[in-house]
Each structure stands twice: as C-alpha cells, then as structure tokens.
Motif scaffolding. Structure first.
Motif, PDB file in Angstrom:
ATOM      1  N   PHE A  15       0.807  -1.218   0.000  1.00  0.00           N
ATOM      2  CA  PHE A  15       0.000   0.000   0.000  1.00  0.00           C
ATOM      3  C   PHE A  15       0.838   1.265   0.000  1.00  0.00           C
ATOM      4  O   PHE A  15       0.511   2.256   0.633  1.00  0.00           O
ATOM      5  CB  PHE A  15      -1.019   0.005   1.154  1.00  0.00           C
ATOM      6  N   ASP A  16       1.950   1.227  -0.754  1.00  0.00           N
ATOM      7  CA  ASP A  16       2.796   2.404  -0.926  1.00  0.00           C
ATOM      8  C   ASP A  16       2.218   3.241  -2.061  1.00  0.00           C
ATOM      9  O   ASP A  16       1.643   2.704  -3.006  1.00  0.00           O
ATOM     10  CB  ASP A  16       4.235   1.978  -1.251  1.00  0.00           C
ATOM     11  N   LYS A  17       2.362   4.553  -1.961  1.00  0.00           N
ATOM     12  CA  LYS A  17       1.834   5.470  -2.990  1.00  0.00           C
ATOM     13  C   LYS A  17       0.363   5.142  -3.248  1.00  0.00           C
ATOM     14  O   LYS A  17      -0.055   4.848  -4.362  1.00  0.00           O
ATOM     15  CB  LYS A  17       2.642   5.398  -4.289  1.00  0.00           C
ATOM     16  N   PHE A  18      -0.428   5.144  -2.201  1.00  0.00           N
ATOM     17  CA  PHE A  18      -1.821   4.709  -2.192  1.00  0.00           C
ATOM     18  C   PHE A  18      -2.545   5.185  -3.456  1.00  0.00           C
ATOM     19  O   PHE A  18      -2.676   6.378  -3.699  1.00  0.00           O
ATOM     20  CB  PHE A  18      -2.511   5.237  -0.936  1.00  0.00           C
ATOM     21  N   HIS A  19      -2.999   4.224  -4.274  1.00  0.00           N
ATOM     22  CA  HIS A  19      -3.536   4.554  -5.595  1.00  0.00           C
ATOM     23  C   HIS A  19      -4.882   3.882  -5.850  1.00  0.00           C
ATOM     24  O   HIS A  19      -5.412   3.158  -5.001  1.00  0.00           O
ATOM     25  CB  HIS A  19      -2.516   4.196  -6.683  1.00  0.00           C
ATOM     26  N   ASP A  20      -5.434   4.145  -7.031  1.00  0.00           N
ATOM     27  CA  ASP A  20      -6.769   3.654  -7.375  1.00  0.00           C
ATOM     28  C   ASP A  20      -6.875   2.130  -7.337  1.00  0.00           C
ATOM     29  O   ASP A  20      -7.936   1.594  -7.019  1.00  0.00           O
ATOM     30  CB  ASP A  20      -7.197   4.179  -8.750  1.00  0.00           C
ATOM     31  N   GLY A  21      -5.809   1.419  -7.644  1.00  0.00           N
ATOM     32  CA  GLY A  21      -5.829  -0.040  -7.553  1.00  0.00           C
ATOM     33  C   GLY A  21      -6.004  -0.496  -6.113  1.00  0.00           C
ATOM     34  O   GLY A  21      -6.771  -1.421  -5.820  1.00  0.00           O
ATOM     35  N   HIS A  22      -5.304   0.176  -5.190  1.00  0.00           N
ATOM     36  CA  HIS A  22      -5.457  -0.132  -3.767  1.00  0.00           C
ATOM     37  C   HIS A  22      -6.895   0.142  -3.327  1.00  0.00           C
ATOM     38  O   HIS A  22      -7.494  -0.643  -2.587  1.00  0.00           O
ATOM     39  CB  HIS A  22      -4.519   0.729  -2.914  1.00  0.00           C
ATOM     40  N   LYS A  23      -7.430   1.262  -3.784  1.00  0.00           N
ATOM     41  CA  LYS A  23      -8.793   1.640  -3.393  1.00  0.00           C
ATOM     42  C   LYS A  23      -9.802   0.585  -3.844  1.00  0.00           C
ATOM     43  O   LYS A  23     -10.710   0.221  -3.098  1.00  0.00           O
ATOM     44  CB  LYS A  23      -9.152   3.014  -3.970  1.00  0.00           C
ATOM     45  N   LYS A  24      -9.637   0.069  -5.064  1.00  0.00           N
ATOM     46  CA  LYS A  24     -10.546  -0.955  -5.577  1.00  0.00           C
ATOM     47  C   LYS A  24     -10.425  -2.242  -4.757  1.00  0.00           C
ATOM     48  O   LYS A  24     -11.427  -2.854  -4.385  1.00  0.00           O
ATOM     49  CB  LYS A  24     -10.247  -1.232  -7.047  1.00  0.00           C
ATOM     50  N   LEU A  25      -9.193  -2.646  -4.460  1.00  0.00           N
ATOM     51  CA  LEU A  25      -8.948  -3.858  -3.684  1.00  0.00           C
ATOM     52  C   LEU A  25      -9.589  -3.755  -2.302  1.00  0.00           C
ATOM     53  O   LEU A  25     -10.329  -4.646  -1.867  1.00  0.00           O
ATOM     54  CB  LEU A  25      -7.429  -4.078  -3.559  1.00  0.00           C
ATOM     55  N   VAL A 123      -9.376  -9.527  -7.399  1.00  0.00           N
ATOM     56  CA  VAL A 123      -9.788  -8.231  -7.930  1.00  0.00           C
ATOM     57  C   VAL A 123      -8.875  -7.890  -9.102  1.00  0.00           C
ATOM     58  O   VAL A 123      -7.647  -7.929  -8.967  1.00  0.00           O
ATOM     59  CB  VAL A 123      -9.701  -7.146  -6.828  1.00  0.00           C
ATOM     60  N   SER A 124      -9.464  -7.567 -10.223  1.00  0.00           N
ATOM     61  CA  SER A 124      -8.660  -7.254 -11.408  1.00  0.00           C
ATOM     62  C   SER A 124      -7.936  -5.922 -11.233  1.00  0.00           C
ATOM     63  O   SER A 124      -8.357  -5.057 -10.460  1.00  0.00           O
ATOM     64  CB  SER A 124      -9.542  -7.220 -12.658  1.00  0.00           C
ATOM     65  N   TYR A 129      -3.876   5.140 -17.962  1.00  0.00           N
ATOM     66  CA  TYR A 129      -4.252   5.711 -19.264  1.00  0.00           C
ATOM     67  C   TYR A 129      -3.686   4.912 -20.433  1.00  0.00           C
ATOM     68  O   TYR A 129      -4.272   4.878 -21.519  1.00  0.00           O
ATOM     69  CB  TYR A 129      -3.771   7.170 -19.351  1.00  0.00           C
ATOM     70  N   ASP A 130      -2.551   4.241 -20.226  1.00  0.00           N
ATOM     71  CA  ASP A 130      -1.877   3.522 -21.309  1.00  0.00           C
ATOM     72  C   ASP A 130      -2.285   2.054 -21.400  1.00  0.00           C
ATOM     73  O   ASP A 130      -1.721   1.296 -22.188  1.00  0.00           O
ATOM     74  CB  ASP A 130      -0.356   3.636 -21.155  1.00  0.00           C
ATOM     75  N   GLY A 131      -3.261   1.649 -20.591  1.00  0.00           N
ATOM     76  CA  GLY A 131      -3.742   0.271 -20.644  1.00  0.00           C
ATOM     77  C   GLY A 131      -2.947  -0.699 -19.779  1.00  0.00           C
ATOM     78  O   GLY A 131      -3.290  -1.877 -19.700  1.00  0.00           O
ATOM     79  N   ASN A 132      -1.899  -0.226 -19.119  1.00  0.00           N
ATOM     80  CA  ASN A 132      -1.113  -1.058 -18.206  1.00  0.00           C
ATOM     81  C   ASN A 132      -1.580  -0.815 -16.773  1.00  0.00           C
ATOM     82  O   ASN A 132      -2.095   0.258 -16.459  1.00  0.00           O
ATOM     83  CB  ASN A 132       0.382  -0.731 -18.338  1.00  0.00           C
ATOM     84  N   PRO A 133      -1.393  -1.809 -15.901  1.00  0.00           N
ATOM     85  CA  PRO A 133      -1.874  -1.646 -14.526  1.00  0.00           C
ATOM     86  C   PRO A 133      -1.226  -0.471 -13.790  1.00  0.00           C
ATOM     87  O   PRO A 133      -0.039  -0.188 -13.975  1.00  0.00           O
ATOM     88  CB  PRO A 133      -1.474  -2.964 -13.857  1.00  0.00           C
ATOM     89  N   ILE A 134      -2.041   0.175 -12.965  1.00  0.00           N
ATOM     90  CA  ILE A 134      -1.501   1.171 -12.039  1.00  0.00           C
ATOM     91  C   ILE A 134      -0.709   0.404 -10.990  1.00  0.00           C
ATOM     92  O   ILE A 134      -1.175  -0.603 -10.474  1.00  0.00           O
ATOM     93  CB  ILE A 134      -2.642   1.964 -11.352  1.00  0.00           C
ATOM     94  N   SER A 135       0.483   0.878 -10.678  1.00  0.00           N
ATOM     95  CA  SER A 135       1.284   0.229  -9.634  1.00  0.00           C
ATOM     96  C   SER A 135       2.106   1.283  -8.904  1.00  0.00           C
ATOM     97  O   SER A 135       2.431   2.335  -9.454  1.00  0.00           O
ATOM     98  CB  SER A 135       2.219  -0.825 -10.232  1.00  0.00           C
ATOM     99  N   SER A 136       2.429   0.960  -7.658  1.00  0.00           N
ATOM    100  CA  SER A 136       3.264   1.861  -6.863  1.00  0.00           C
ATOM    101  C   SER A 136       4.619   2.049  -7.516  1.00  0.00           C
ATOM    102  O   SER A 136       5.196   3.140  -7.471  1.00  0.00           O
ATOM    103  CB  SER A 136       3.427   1.302  -5.444  1.00  0.00           C
ATOM    104  N   THR A 137       5.137   0.993  -8.121  1.00  0.00           N
ATOM    105  CA  THR A 137       6.440   1.069  -8.798  1.00  0.00           C
ATOM    106  C   THR A 137       6.396   2.106  -9.919  1.00  0.00           C
ATOM    107  O   THR A 137       7.296   2.942 -10.043  1.00  0.00           O
ATOM    108  CB  THR A 137       6.834  -0.312  -9.371  1.00  0.00           C
ATOM    109  N   ARG A 138       5.349   2.075 -10.723  1.00  0.00           N
ATOM    110  CA  ARG A 138       5.226   3.042 -11.822  1.00  0.00           C
ATOM    111  C   ARG A 138       5.077   4.458 -11.288  1.00  0.00           C
ATOM    112  O   ARG A 138       5.591   5.412 -11.878  1.00  0.00           O
ATOM    113  CB  ARG A 138       4.029   2.678 -12.708  1.00  0.00           C
ATOM    114  N   ILE A 139       4.374   4.607 -10.161  1.00  0.00           N
ATOM    115  CA  ILE A 139       4.207   5.934  -9.555  1.00  0.00           C
ATOM    116  C   ILE A 139       5.555   6.431  -9.042  1.00  0.00           C
ATOM    117  O   ILE A 139       5.927   7.586  -9.271  1.00  0.00           O
ATOM    118  CB  ILE A 139       3.143   5.889  -8.434  1.00  0.00           C
ATOM    119  N   ARG A 140       6.323   5.538  -8.366  1.00  0.00           N
ATOM    120  CA  ARG A 140       7.651   5.923  -7.866  1.00  0.00           C
ATOM    121  C   ARG A 140       8.574   6.338  -9.006  1.00  0.00           C
ATOM    122  O   ARG A 140       9.393   7.235  -8.853  1.00  0.00           O
ATOM    123  CB  ARG A 140       8.282   4.774  -7.080  1.00  0.00           C
TER     124      ARG A 140
END
Length: 152
Positions: A15-25, A123-124, A129-140
């Motif tokens: 749950f680093d860089k709390f993002h929309d994927g975390h919220k859905k989960l 949970v999917s 925006y680019d069709g790839n999963p949101i992830s904390s790594t990408r945010i970092r």
C-alpha cells in the motif's frame, strides 16, 4: 455485482503510494466483509521492494481513507501470510491478480493445519491511461500518478 457476505475478510499489501488499484482492492474487501483485517507490510518486509514510505505512514494513510468505517483493523505484516494462517475466524481473502498465488499458499498452509480454506476473491487490476496496470512502482518512477494518468 452480487457478492457473498463474509464475517471476516483479510486483505494485505504494501500500500505504498496509495492509488486507485489499492482503493478498488480495499473497497471490495469492505463490500464483502463484516470485519476487514488489513495487513500492511512492515518496514523490514516491505523494504524488500525498494524505496517505500514507512509502515507507520502507509498504515496512517489507510486509516485516514477509511475514517468513515469502524469495522476494520490495520496490522503490520512481517511475512506474506500474516494472521491468516493461524486465525480460524477468517472466511475469505481479497487479493489482486498479482498476489493470488500467495492466497493459494495460505490455503495450503491452512489445510495442512486442519483449518478450513479461505474463499479467494481476485480483484482485477485498475488500468492506467496507457492500458497497463496502475502500480506503486510506476508511480515511484514518475510514469503515472495515483489515478493512472500521465504525470505532467
């Protein structure tokens, strides 16, 4: 969606860089469970992923996001399994596609101990925006923001 309701549900992550994927989960866990236990990787365990916010800060972010709820507890995780392998009161575990194999391992351990296996709810991913999963790594890395949009 028509979900089965469970008494006690587990969900865990960094749950680093709390993002929309975390919220859905987490929202799914709250929809399914009367009580939700949220495991957050400890600094020692979560630190294996690299430069992440402190466990205290990540746990505080979760409590703030769910300040309107009272039916949950946030605990530190020192391993991938947390209390799911010793607490017989869990009925289900909510995981992402990425962490589903860990839930399968948890059930194998539970069965070996004579405990009932957990229902696994996958949970999917939430896509950026680019069709790839949101992830904390990408945010970092600065590729996207917490909502999956390009960083301006």
């Amino acid at each position: 969606m028509n979900f089965k309701k469970y008494n006690k549900v587990a969900v865990g992550g960094t749950f680093d860089k709390f993002h929309d994927g975390h919220k859905k989960l987490l929202s799914t866990a709250f929809e399914l469970g009367n009580t939700v236990e949220i495991g957050v990787t400890s600094d020692a365990f979560g630190g294996l992923k690299g430069d992440i916010d402190s466990c205290k800060e990540r746990m505080s972010n979760l409590r703030a996001f769910f300040s309107d709820k009272s039916d949950f507890v946030v605990i530190p995780l020192n391993d991938p399994y947390g209390t799911t392998i010793c607490d017989e009161n869990f009925d289900a575990i909510v995981v992402s596609e990425e962490t589903e194999p860990t839930a399968v391992e948890i059930n194998e351990i539970r069965i070996s101990k004579g405990m009932k296996p957990l229902d696994i709810v996958v949970v999917s991913f939430v896509l950026a925006y680019d069709g790839n999963p949101i992830s904390s790594t990408r945010i970092r890395r600065g590729e996207i923001n917490q909502n999956g949009n390009v960083v301006e």
